[in-house]
Design a protein around this motif. Structure first.
Motif, PDB file in Angstrom:
ATOM      1  N   THR A  99       0.840  -1.191   0.000  1.00 29.56           N
ATOM      2  CA  THR A  99       0.000   0.000   0.000  1.00 29.56           C
ATOM      3  C   THR A  99       0.880   1.247   0.000  1.00 29.56           C
ATOM      4  O   THR A  99       2.085   1.175   0.279  1.00 29.56           O
ATOM      5  N   GLN A 100       0.258   2.380  -0.278  1.00 28.63           N
ATOM      6  CA  GLN A 100       0.993   3.644  -0.206  1.00 28.63           C
ATOM      7  C   GLN A 100       1.516   3.862   1.203  1.00 28.63           C
ATOM      8  O   GLN A 100       2.641   4.328   1.386  1.00 28.63           O
ATOM      9  N   ASN A 101       0.722   3.532   2.185  1.00 28.27           N
ATOM     10  CA  ASN A 101       1.134   3.694   3.579  1.00 28.27           C
ATOM     11  C   ASN A 101       2.353   2.821   3.895  1.00 28.27           C
ATOM     12  O   ASN A 101       3.283   3.266   4.566  1.00 28.27           O
ATOM     13  N   ASP A 102       2.330   1.569   3.400  1.00 20.36           N
ATOM     14  CA  ASP A 102       3.465   0.668   3.610  1.00 20.36           C
ATOM     15  C   ASP A 102       4.741   1.257   3.014  1.00 20.36           C
ATOM     16  O   ASP A 102       5.794   1.265   3.651  1.00 20.36           O
ATOM     17  N   LEU A 103       4.649   1.740   1.763  1.00 19.01           N
ATOM     18  CA  LEU A 103       5.828   2.281   1.090  1.00 19.01           C
ATOM     19  C   LEU A 103       6.315   3.552   1.783  1.00 19.01           C
ATOM     20  O   LEU A 103       7.520   3.738   1.965  1.00 19.01           O
ATOM     21  N   LEU A 141       3.364  10.260   4.026  1.00 14.77           N
ATOM     22  CA  LEU A 141       2.373   9.641   3.140  1.00 14.77           C
ATOM     23  C   LEU A 141       1.862  10.645   2.117  1.00 14.77           C
ATOM     24  O   LEU A 141       1.734  10.314   0.934  1.00 14.77           O
ATOM     25  N   ILE A 142       1.594  11.860   2.529  1.00 15.32           N
ATOM     26  CA  ILE A 142       1.058  12.865   1.603  1.00 15.32           C
ATOM     27  C   ILE A 142       2.057  13.147   0.476  1.00 15.32           C
ATOM     28  O   ILE A 142       1.671  13.370  -0.666  1.00 15.32           O
ATOM     29  N   THR A 143       3.348  13.091   0.790  1.00 16.91           N
ATOM     30  CA  THR A 143       4.374  13.305  -0.235  1.00 16.91           C
ATOM     31  C   THR A 143       4.353  12.166  -1.241  1.00 16.91           C
ATOM     32  O   THR A 143       4.411  12.401  -2.453  1.00 16.91           O
ATOM     33  N   LEU A 144       4.267  10.936  -0.768  1.00 17.96           N
ATOM     34  CA  LEU A 144       4.189   9.784  -1.676  1.00 17.96           C
ATOM     35  C   LEU A 144       2.943   9.882  -2.544  1.00 17.96           C
ATOM     36  O   LEU A 144       3.005   9.621  -3.758  1.00 17.96           O
ATOM     37  N   LYS A 173       1.382  12.571  -3.503  1.00 16.13           N
ATOM     38  CA  LYS A 173       1.619  13.618  -4.495  1.00 16.13           C
ATOM     39  C   LYS A 173       2.569  13.143  -5.585  1.00 16.13           C
ATOM     40  O   LYS A 173       2.379  13.470  -6.763  1.00 16.13           O
ATOM     41  N   ILE A 174       3.600  12.384  -5.213  1.00 16.19           N
ATOM     42  CA  ILE A 174       4.532  11.849  -6.210  1.00 16.19           C
ATOM     43  C   ILE A 174       3.786  10.944  -7.176  1.00 16.19           C
ATOM     44  O   ILE A 174       3.904  11.077  -8.396  1.00 16.19           O
ATOM     45  N   GLU A 175       3.014  10.000  -6.643  1.00 15.95           N
ATOM     46  CA  GLU A 175       2.291   9.055  -7.491  1.00 15.95           C
ATOM     47  C   GLU A 175       1.263   9.754  -8.380  1.00 15.95           C
ATOM     48  O   GLU A 175       0.979   9.289  -9.475  1.00 15.95           O
ATOM     49  N   GLN A 176       0.720  10.866  -7.931  1.00 17.56           N
ATOM     50  CA  GLN A 176      -0.267  11.611  -8.723  1.00 17.56           C
ATOM     51  C   GLN A 176       0.390  12.596  -9.681  1.00 17.56           C
ATOM     52  O   GLN A 176      -0.292  13.247 -10.464  1.00 17.56           O
ATOM     53  N   GLY A 177       1.727  12.724  -9.603  1.00 14.43           N
ATOM     54  CA  GLY A 177       2.445  13.644 -10.472  1.00 14.43           C
ATOM     55  C   GLY A 177       2.329  15.094 -10.047  1.00 14.43           C
ATOM     56  O   GLY A 177       2.618  16.001 -10.820  1.00 14.43           O
ATOM     57  N   ARG A 178       1.918  15.329  -8.804  1.00 15.44           N
ATOM     58  CA  ARG A 178       1.759  16.703  -8.310  1.00 15.44           C
ATOM     59  C   ARG A 178       2.968  17.196  -7.523  1.00 15.44           C
ATOM     60  O   ARG A 178       3.045  18.366  -7.198  1.00 15.44           O
ATOM     61  N   PRO A 222      16.345  14.460  -3.326  1.00 19.27           N
ATOM     62  CA  PRO A 222      17.185  13.293  -3.634  1.00 19.27           C
ATOM     63  C   PRO A 222      17.105  12.201  -2.571  1.00 19.27           C
ATOM     64  O   PRO A 222      17.088  11.018  -2.904  1.00 19.27           O
ATOM     65  N   GLU A 223      17.011  12.598  -1.301  1.00 21.13           N
ATOM     66  CA  GLU A 223      16.941  11.576  -0.252  1.00 21.13           C
ATOM     67  C   GLU A 223      15.620  10.805  -0.315  1.00 21.13           C
ATOM     68  O   GLU A 223      15.569   9.628   0.028  1.00 21.13           O
ATOM     69  N   PHE A 224      14.548  11.445  -0.787  1.00 24.62           N
ATOM     70  CA  PHE A 224      13.285  10.730  -0.952  1.00 24.62           C
ATOM     71  C   PHE A 224      13.407   9.710  -2.074  1.00 24.62           C
ATOM     72  O   PHE A 224      12.922   8.576  -1.955  1.00 24.62           O
ATOM     73  N   ALA A 225      14.042  10.095  -3.187  1.00 18.80           N
ATOM     74  CA  ALA A 225      14.235   9.163  -4.303  1.00 18.80           C
ATOM     75  C   ALA A 225      15.098   7.980  -3.857  1.00 18.80           C
ATOM     76  O   ALA A 225      14.800   6.828  -4.182  1.00 18.80           O
TER      77      ALA A 225
END
Length: 97
Positions: A26-30, A38-41, A43-48, A54-57
């Protein structure tokens, strides 16, 4: 490659990843594994999310257990670049770093 393309890649990799119970991650797991909000993930998945730290990547690549070869393309994608951009000389590795 656009930021929304990178988000689709992250979502696809997350959905391919299976946990010990053979369930889709799930998004929460990742977000927990990658130690990112979670909100950042989301937004990333939605392309927003336009600027991906770099540390997130790196945390996402680690959480998804990407191989060394896949990581290079993953990191380039997080910047909105493709491998051909390096070959064409549009951008150099020192500029990326």
């Amino acid at each position: 490659m656009s930021k929304s393309d990178f988000g689709r890649i992250v979502a696809a990799l997350r959905k391919e990843f299976r946990n010990e119970f053979d369930q889709t991650m799930t998004q929460n797991d990742l977000a927990d594994l990658a130690r990112i909000p979670l909100i950042t993930l989301q937004k990333i998945e939605q392309g927003r999310q336009t600027n991906i730290k770099p540390e997130f990547a790196l945390n996402l690549a680690n959480a998804l257990n990407l191989t060394s070869y896949c990581r290079q393309n993953f990191f380039l994608s997080s910047l909105g670049l493709e491998e051909k951009d390096l070959v064409d000389g549009k951008i150099s590795l020192p500029d990326i770093l």
